[in-house]
Design an enzyme around this catalytic site. Structure first.
Site, short mmCIF file in Angstrom:
data_model
loop_
_atom_site.label_atom_id
_atom_site.label_comp_id
_atom_site.label_asym_id
_atom_site.label_seq_id
_atom_site.Cartn_x
_atom_site.Cartn_y
_atom_site.Cartn_z
N THR A 180 0.84 -1.20 0.00
CA THR A 180 0.00 0.00 0.00
C THR A 180 0.88 1.24 0.00
O THR A 180 1.86 1.32 0.73
CB THR A 180 -0.94 0.02 1.22
N PHE A 182 1.06 5.10 0.94
CA PHE A 182 0.45 6.13 1.78
C PHE A 182 1.05 7.48 1.39
O PHE A 182 2.22 7.58 1.02
CB PHE A 182 0.76 5.88 3.26
#
Length: 290
Positions: A180, A182
């Site tokens: 992921t 961010f």
């Protein structure tokens, strides 16, 4: 939260979700010295920084398996905040359950919709019923409260410790490259020095309604040798007639080639809005070298 730390939000980083979520882990990894502020929604997370209750916000924006976090592409442009950094985190999902539960007793698994989608092999293999929760750590908290040997949560490793759950299986995600991205948000922008590190510029834009507008708008990046590392479109209203584009490029807006490319983009666009100029994560180089 101490009185000194809480003053003006200094030393506090906000995230969406419950303690133990992947966003919580990202906060601890990147800013181990800061206190965390869990927020119910992404809107609340942005507001915490905007209103001075937190200094920074850790916002997930893309996942290598599930794609973009759609809410945030819509919220970022109007958040009133600026991107000041980025962080890439490998996502690890564990199967957590109350004491006494086994793989044979579990009938239902609770988790965020993305985590469920990223753990389909486990769910299919064991015939679990998948129940969607607001977030992974919240699912772990719910399972702990139910205290049923028939319920388990797919959640990060930190959640097991926080909610006193047993780990029945580790790394249950379907692939090992589950990552992921961010972005880190703040009230004020920063101005990184391109001589010290690679710089990323993130912006959104809407092209004019003329033939080949997108082709013409992006032509300046090609002719000026500016690398576009991400380009995505999404609908901004219910008519499906107006698309907004999100883009990441390598380079600083003050660089001559980037400035020329942005000028050409602006000529063919209704609006161009820079969301942040910030140092590139080392993860980008690691991926490029593979």
């Amino acid at each position: 939260m101490s009185e000194e730390t809480g003053k003006n939000g200094k030393g506090i980083i906000a995230f969406q979700g419950a303690r133990g979520a992947n966003s919580d882990m990202a906060c601890h990894l990147v800013y181990p010295e800061m206190e965390v502020l869990p927020c119910h929604s992404f809107e609340d997370t942005f507001a915490a920084v905007r209103n001075g209750h937190a200094e920074l916000a850790m916002i997930p924006i893309d996942n290598s398996r599930a794609g973009r976090v759609a809410d945030n592409h819509h919220l970022l442009p109007d958040s009133g905040l600026h991107i000041v950094g980025e962080h890439y985190q490998r996502i690890r999902h564990h199967l957590l359950a109350p004491k006494g539960a086994t793989m044979e007793t579990i009938k239902r698994v609770h988790s965020h919709v993305h985590a469920i989608g990223q753990s389909r092999n486990l769910i299919r293999e064991h015939g679990f019923e998948a129940l969607v929760a607001a977030d992974t750590a919240g699912a772990a908290a719910e399972v702990a409260e139910k205290n049923s040997i028939e319920d388990a949560a797919i959640a990060p490793p930190l959640a097991a410790e926080l909610y006193n759950l047993e780990t029945l299986a580790t790394d249950v995600q379907d692939t090992d490259d589950n990552t992921t991205r961010f972005v880190i948000m703040a009230r004020e922008p920063i101005d990184p020095d391109p001589a010290e590190s690679t710089v990323v510029t993130t912006f959104v834009f809407r092209v004019r309604s003329v033939p080949a507008a997108l082709y013409k708008a992006l032509g300046g990046f090609a002719t000026n040798g500016v690398n576009i590392t991400k380009l995505e479109s999404y609908i901004t209203d219910g008519s499906f007639a107006v698309a907004q584009f999100y883009a990441d490029i390598e380079g600083h807006p003050d660089d001559r080639m980037v400035r020329l490319a942005l000028e050409e983009l602006s000529f063919f666009s209704k609006e161009v809005k820079i969301l942040g100029v910030y140092p590139a994560s080392p993860f980008r180089k690691q991926v490029a070298a593979q």
